[in-house]
Design a protein around this motif. Structure first.
Motif, short mmCIF file in Angstrom:
data_model
loop_
_atom_site.label_atom_id
_atom_site.label_comp_id
_atom_site.label_asym_id
_atom_site.label_seq_id
_atom_site.Cartn_x
_atom_site.Cartn_y
_atom_site.Cartn_z
N ILE A 45 -7.46 -61.32 24.57
CA ILE A 45 -6.27 -61.47 23.75
C ILE A 45 -6.11 -60.30 22.78
CG2 ILE A 45 -7.43 -62.81 21.97
CD1 ILE A 45 -4.88 -64.46 21.69
N TYR A 46 -7.22 -59.65 22.42
CA TYR A 46 -7.18 -58.55 21.48
C TYR A 46 -6.85 -57.21 22.15
CZ TYR A 46 -9.74 -62.00 18.72
OH TYR A 46 -10.13 -63.15 18.07
N GLU A 47 -7.39 -57.04 23.37
CA GLU A 47 -7.19 -55.77 24.07
C GLU A 47 -7.49 -56.00 25.55
OE1 GLU A 47 -7.69 -52.02 25.98
OE2 GLU A 47 -9.23 -53.57 25.81
N SER A 48 -6.61 -55.52 26.43
CA SER A 48 -6.79 -55.80 27.85
C SER A 48 -6.89 -54.54 28.72
CB SER A 48 -5.64 -56.66 28.36
OG SER A 48 -4.40 -56.01 28.18
N ARG A 49 -6.38 -53.41 28.25
CA ARG A 49 -6.35 -52.22 29.10
C ARG A 49 -7.77 -51.74 29.42
NH1 ARG A 49 -6.51 -46.78 28.22
NH2 ARG A 49 -6.59 -47.13 25.97
N LEU A 50 -8.61 -51.54 28.41
CA LEU A 50 -9.98 -51.11 28.64
C LEU A 50 -10.80 -52.20 29.33
CD1 LEU A 50 -10.73 -49.28 25.27
CD2 LEU A 50 -10.40 -48.23 27.51
N LEU A 51 -10.49 -53.45 29.01
CA LEU A 51 -11.22 -54.56 29.62
C LEU A 51 -10.97 -54.61 31.12
CD1 LEU A 51 -13.05 -57.01 29.04
CD2 LEU A 51 -10.96 -58.37 28.80
N ARG A 52 -9.72 -54.36 31.54
CA ARG A 52 -9.39 -54.37 32.97
C ARG A 52 -10.12 -53.27 33.73
NH1 ARG A 52 -3.95 -55.47 31.31
NH2 ARG A 52 -3.46 -53.26 31.56
N LEU A 53 -10.51 -52.21 33.04
CA LEU A 53 -11.23 -51.12 33.68
C LEU A 53 -12.75 -51.34 33.62
CD1 LEU A 53 -11.26 -48.32 35.00
CD2 LEU A 53 -11.19 -47.33 32.69
N GLY A 54 -13.25 -51.70 32.46
CA GLY A 54 -14.70 -51.81 32.28
C GLY A 54 -15.32 -53.04 32.91
N SER A 55 -14.61 -54.17 32.86
CA SER A 55 -15.19 -55.42 33.37
C SER A 55 -15.44 -55.39 34.88
CB SER A 55 -14.28 -56.60 32.99
OG SER A 55 -14.84 -57.81 33.42
N PRO A 56 -14.47 -54.96 35.71
CA PRO A 56 -14.77 -54.89 37.16
C PRO A 56 -15.89 -53.91 37.49
CG PRO A 56 -12.40 -54.81 36.78
CD PRO A 56 -13.05 -54.65 35.45
N LEU A 57 -15.92 -52.77 36.80
CA LEU A 57 -17.01 -51.82 37.04
C LEU A 57 -18.36 -52.46 36.76
CD1 LEU A 57 -15.60 -48.48 35.55
CD2 LEU A 57 -16.23 -48.89 37.94
N PHE A 58 -18.43 -53.19 35.66
CA PHE A 58 -19.69 -53.82 35.28
C PHE A 58 -20.08 -54.92 36.28
CE2 PHE A 58 -21.82 -57.38 33.17
CZ PHE A 58 -22.99 -56.76 32.76
N ALA A 101 -24.19 -47.98 42.42
CA ALA A 101 -24.15 -49.24 41.68
C ALA A 101 -24.56 -49.05 40.23
CB ALA A 101 -25.07 -50.26 42.36
N GLY A 102 -25.63 -48.28 40.01
CA GLY A 102 -26.09 -48.06 38.64
C GLY A 102 -25.09 -47.32 37.79
N LEU A 103 -24.46 -46.29 38.35
CA LEU A 103 -23.46 -45.54 37.61
C LEU A 103 -22.22 -46.39 37.32
CD1 LEU A 103 -23.66 -42.05 39.36
CD2 LEU A 103 -24.39 -42.62 37.03
N ALA A 104 -21.86 -47.27 38.27
CA ALA A 104 -20.72 -48.16 38.03
C ALA A 104 -21.00 -49.11 36.87
CB ALA A 104 -20.41 -48.96 39.30
N VAL A 105 -22.19 -49.70 36.85
CA VAL A 105 -22.54 -50.61 35.76
C VAL A 105 -22.62 -49.84 34.44
CG1 VAL A 105 -24.23 -52.25 34.90
CG2 VAL A 105 -23.80 -52.10 37.33
N LEU A 106 -23.23 -48.66 34.47
CA LEU A 106 -23.37 -47.86 33.26
C LEU A 106 -22.00 -47.46 32.71
CD1 LEU A 106 -25.50 -46.65 31.39
CD2 LEU A 106 -25.45 -44.57 32.77
N ALA A 107 -21.09 -47.08 33.61
CA ALA A 107 -19.74 -46.74 33.18
C ALA A 107 -19.04 -47.96 32.59
CB ALA A 107 -18.94 -46.16 34.34
#
Length: 252
Positions: A45-58, A101-107
């Protein structure tokens, strides 16, 4: 590479069971006493743009990391050899898949940490527990990537499936072999320590949501949404009258 000096052998036979016990009992305790806290505490609810990018990568990267550890640590070397996978082919698969996989999680973790630092509302919602969790995750990922690259590229091939893997499997047979870990490169020992601490603290962080699957969505009834109709010229009118002259009746 030299091992970490003065690490007691007993550490590798005691700490794992402390971590596993905390992992199991901690989840049971939290489920019984803190079901309302069994959540990711979403901050979308506070911010979604970065979350949409970082969450799937993680999340997708973490899935690859877990599968890689299952293949490399839990499955004996003799099994992969029986399937016709040579040692060279295995290390090539481990290097390629583990790096991606490791770089994706780290990113993903880097983006999520950046989001928590730069977005004031998300930063205020971040607890000390969250900060510890992110530090441990980052440390586990960095040391894991260092092991992947180091054992295949930097200091020559190191076959951890002759030491780390048998040690880990011996824990589940209740006949631990801590001596196997004492002579391993320091990066493997450090990675093992960080991961064990993370496992022990897992139930007390937001990572518990990993065991929450939305199974109810498969059987719950559909949610019916109705639009609110009103007469645009009469914006101050809140009551709606039922028009029974129309078949079927409708709101007006």
């Amino acid at each position: 590479m030299n091992a970490i000096p003065h690490l007691p052998t007993a550490l590798w036979s005691i700490l794992p069971y402390i971590a596993f016990t905390s992992f199991v009992l901690g989840h049971l305790w939290r489920y019984r006493n803190d079901q309302f806290g069994w959540t990711t505490r979403s901050s979308q609810i506070y911010e979604s743009r970065l979350l949409r990018l970082g969450s799937p990568l993680f999340h997708f990267g973490m899935l690859g990391v877990i599968l890689g550890h299952v293949l490399g640590v839990l499955i004996p070397q003799s099994w992969t050899a029986a399937l016709g996978i040579s040692e060279h082919a295995y290390h090539l698969i481990a290097l390629t898949g583990g790096s991606l996989a490791g770089l994706a999680v780290l990113a993903g973790v880097a983006i999520l940490i950046y989001r928590r630092i730069t977005v004031p509302a998300v930063r205020h919602a971040t607890t000390t527990n969250d900060r510890v969790m992110y530090v441990l995750l980052a440390a586990a990922l960095i040391t894991g990537l260092l092991n992947t690259w180091g054992s295949n590229l930097l200091w020559g091939t190191y076959n951890y499936r002759d030491t780390v893997s048998p040690w880990f499997r011996s824990l589940f047979t209740l006949s631990p072999q801590p001596d196997l870990m004492v002579g391993t490169p320091w990066t493997f020992q450090l990675h093992g320590l960080v991961v064990l601490v993370l496992i022990g603290l897992w139930p007390y962080t937001r990572l518990v949501h990993m065991f929450s699957a939305p199974v109810g969505y498969l059987v719950r009834p559909y949610v019916v949404y109705r639009s609110k109709e009103y007469n645009p010229p009469d914006k101050h009118r809140y009551a709606r009258a039922w028009d029974a002259s129309v078949t079927p009746p409708r709101w007006r």
